[in-house]
Design a protein around this motif. Structure first.
Motif, mmCIF file in Angstrom:
data_model
loop_
_atom_site.group_PDB
_atom_site.id
_atom_site.type_symbol
_atom_site.label_atom_id
_atom_site.label_comp_id
_atom_site.label_asym_id
_atom_site.label_seq_id
_atom_site.Cartn_x
_atom_site.Cartn_y
_atom_site.Cartn_z
ATOM 1 N N ALA A 78 -30.255 -24.063 4.923
ATOM 2 C CA ALA A 78 -31.175 -22.922 5.045
ATOM 3 C C ALA A 78 -30.766 -21.709 4.213
ATOM 4 N N PRO A 79 -29.475 -21.324 4.175
ATOM 5 C CA PRO A 79 -29.105 -20.175 3.343
ATOM 6 C C PRO A 79 -29.488 -20.342 1.876
ATOM 7 N N ILE A 80 -29.543 -21.594 1.409
ATOM 8 C CA ILE A 80 -29.989 -21.830 0.035
ATOM 9 C C ILE A 80 -31.401 -21.291 -0.142
ATOM 10 N N PHE A 81 -32.271 -21.649 0.797
ATOM 11 C CA PHE A 81 -33.659 -21.219 0.704
ATOM 12 C C PHE A 81 -33.792 -19.719 0.958
ATOM 13 N N SER A 82 -32.926 -19.178 1.812
ATOM 14 C CA SER A 82 -33.009 -17.744 2.087
ATOM 15 C C SER A 82 -32.655 -16.929 0.852
ATOM 16 N N VAL A 83 -31.664 -17.401 0.085
ATOM 17 C CA VAL A 83 -31.295 -16.703 -1.146
ATOM 18 C C VAL A 83 -32.443 -16.779 -2.158
ATOM 19 N N VAL A 84 -33.086 -17.944 -2.239
ATOM 20 C CA VAL A 84 -34.228 -18.102 -3.147
ATOM 21 C C VAL A 84 -35.360 -17.157 -2.750
ATOM 22 N N PHE A 85 -35.694 -17.142 -1.457
ATOM 23 C CA PHE A 85 -36.762 -16.259 -0.982
ATOM 24 C C PHE A 85 -36.409 -14.792 -1.221
ATOM 25 N N ALA A 86 -35.145 -14.436 -0.937
ATOM 26 C CA ALA A 86 -34.720 -13.044 -1.118
ATOM 27 C C ALA A 86 -34.783 -12.640 -2.589
ATOM 28 N N TYR A 87 -34.484 -13.579 -3.471
ATOM 29 C CA TYR A 87 -34.523 -13.299 -4.908
ATOM 30 C C TYR A 87 -35.947 -12.985 -5.365
ATOM 31 N N PHE A 88 -36.905 -13.793 -4.914
ATOM 32 C CA PHE A 88 -38.278 -13.629 -5.370
ATOM 33 C C PHE A 88 -39.051 -12.563 -4.596
ATOM 34 N N LEU A 89 -38.775 -12.440 -3.291
ATOM 35 C CA LEU A 89 -39.570 -11.533 -2.458
ATOM 36 C C LEU A 89 -38.929 -10.165 -2.263
ATOM 37 N N LEU A 90 -37.605 -10.137 -2.100
ATOM 38 C CA LEU A 90 -36.921 -8.867 -1.868
ATOM 39 C C LEU A 90 -36.246 -8.331 -3.125
ATOM 40 N N LYS A 91 -36.308 -9.119 -4.187
ATOM 41 C CA LYS A 91 -35.722 -8.717 -5.472
ATOM 42 C C LYS A 91 -34.215 -8.488 -5.383
ATOM 43 N N GLU A 92 -33.540 -9.218 -4.480
ATOM 44 C CA GLU A 92 -32.091 -9.143 -4.418
ATOM 45 C C GLU A 92 -31.486 -9.850 -5.634
ATOM 46 N N LYS A 93 -30.409 -9.291 -6.165
ATOM 47 C CA LYS A 93 -29.787 -9.858 -7.356
ATOM 48 C C LYS A 93 -28.929 -11.069 -6.982
ATOM 49 N N VAL A 94 -29.081 -12.120 -7.746
ATOM 50 C CA VAL A 94 -28.304 -13.340 -7.540
ATOM 51 C C VAL A 94 -27.716 -13.760 -8.886
ATOM 52 N N LYS A 95 -26.392 -13.875 -8.953
ATOM 53 C CA LYS A 95 -25.728 -14.219 -10.205
ATOM 54 C C LYS A 95 -25.850 -15.721 -10.499
ATOM 55 N N VAL A 102 -36.016 -24.941 5.490
ATOM 56 C CA VAL A 102 -36.867 -24.070 4.675
ATOM 57 C C VAL A 102 -37.406 -22.924 5.524
ATOM 58 N N LEU A 103 -37.844 -23.236 6.731
ATOM 59 C CA LEU A 103 -38.385 -22.208 7.627
ATOM 60 C C LEU A 103 -37.308 -21.207 8.031
ATOM 61 N N VAL A 104 -36.096 -21.693 8.301
ATOM 62 C CA VAL A 104 -34.998 -20.778 8.629
ATOM 63 C C VAL A 104 -34.710 -19.849 7.458
ATOM 64 N N GLY A 105 -34.724 -20.399 6.248
ATOM 65 C CA GLY A 105 -34.511 -19.565 5.073
ATOM 66 C C GLY A 105 -35.544 -18.461 4.965
ATOM 67 N N ALA A 106 -36.801 -18.796 5.251
ATOM 68 C CA ALA A 106 -37.861 -17.788 5.236
ATOM 69 C C ALA A 106 -37.640 -16.745 6.324
ATOM 70 N N VAL A 107 -37.194 -17.199 7.501
ATOM 71 C CA VAL A 107 -36.940 -16.282 8.620
ATOM 72 C C VAL A 107 -35.814 -15.310 8.276
ATOM 73 N N PHE A 108 -34.734 -15.808 7.676
ATOM 74 C CA PHE A 108 -33.638 -14.935 7.269
ATOM 75 C C PHE A 108 -34.143 -13.813 6.369
ATOM 76 N N THR A 109 -35.009 -14.182 5.442
ATOM 77 C CA THR A 109 -35.535 -13.199 4.492
ATOM 78 C C THR A 109 -36.426 -12.177 5.189
ATOM 79 N N ILE A 110 -37.244 -12.636 6.118
ATOM 80 C CA ILE A 110 -38.116 -11.722 6.869
ATOM 81 C C ILE A 110 -37.279 -10.758 7.702
#
Length: 277
Positions: free
Chosen positions: A97-114, A151-159
């Motif tokens: 799930a953290p994999i998907f949360s980082v992806v969601f955060a990158y695209f939706l929250l514009k968090e920087k990911v190296k 995938v859903l947990v990743g989305a929840v983390f981002t929300i």
């Protein structure tokens, strides 16, 4: 950031015990276990919210409702799978799930990911598929359901990260509990009443869920998603120990290699993130 990391470690420990109980309560329908987990938390936080005048509805109703719905579906899928495959395997696969949360955060929250963070996360993905391909106790349906849950947990983390500075953390948690209680009631025809010591276990799963949820939500309010989300992989270590000691679960070499890849990817991601601060 340090407090966020510590809070996530506490959340991981509490959730590990909750997962253990969910595995133990296999005589109950998975959605009844969801009800126990949600109600055990709701009865504590809702009265507290009323006394402390914490907002019940909140300002971001749409996002709060989406958080509640996705969390309910994800938890239901997880409790279903945890009764089908070994505990360690279920936990390891879900905590992609953290994999998907980082992806969601990158695209939706514009968090920087190296770049190296992406590589670290891909290592964890590889570990998940090594586990699936080489642990034949994981059937295709269970694998699909647990990845859907992830995938859903990743989305929840981002929300949660998005709502962190906008809503009280108890408001965020309460939506999860309400959606889980209402959703699980649709399956009440498959329930049965607990008996004897079962009452202690079904109550404990709610209390442990409460502790885990409070510390998880606070962790996301205090630190970046890409920093704290992967720490939930610590649950894998606990799950392996619990599965071995209490459910006589054993693993051959390759599933363990897959789990190690998952954990290595997590630790690499955290190390890279901390070096960039």
């Amino acid at each position: 950031m340090r407090r966020g990391i510590v809070y996530m470690l506490i959340a991981a420990f509490a959730f590990s015990w909750m997962n253990l109980l969910a595995k133990y309560l296999t005589d109950f329908h998975p959605l009844q276990v969801v009800f126990f987990r949600a109600m055990g938390t709701f009865v504590f936080i809702f009265p507290y919210m009323l006394v402390k005048k914490v907002p019940i509805i909140g300002k971001n109703v749409l996002w709060l409702c989406l958080r509640g719905l996705l969390s309910f579906i994800s938890l239901a899928l997880f409790f279903l799978v945890i009764q089908r495959i070994p505990l360690g395997s279920a936990v390891a696969l879900r905590y992609t799930a953290p994999i998907f949360s980082v992806v969601f955060a990158y695209f939706l929250l514009k968090e920087k990911v190296k770049l190296w963070q992406w590589i670290a996360l891909l290592i964890s993905v590889l570990g998940a598929f090594v586990m699936k391909g080489l642990d034949f106790r994981i059937d295709k349906l269970s694998f699909t359901l647990i990845l859907g849950s992830s995938v859903l947990v990743g989305a929840v983390f981002t929300i949660i990260r998005y709502l962190g500075s906008r809503e009280h953390y108890l408001t965020i948690i309460n939506y999860f509990m309400v959606f889980s209680i209402v959703g699980s009631l649709f399956f009440i025809g498959n329930w049965r009443m607990p008996a004897g010591k079962e009452w202690f276990w079904v109550c404990s799963i709610g209390v442990l869920g409460l502790l885990g949820q409070v510390f998880l939500t606070r962790a996301f309010q205090l630190a970046d998603t890409s920093t704290v989300a992967p720490i939930k992989y610590m649950e894998l270590v606990y799950a392996l120990l619990f599965g071995f000691l209490l459910f006589d679960e054993s693993y051959t070499l390759w599933p363990i290699v897959g789990m190690c890849l998952v954990v290595f990817g997590m630790l690499l991601n955290i190390w890279i993130k901390q070096r960039s601060v």
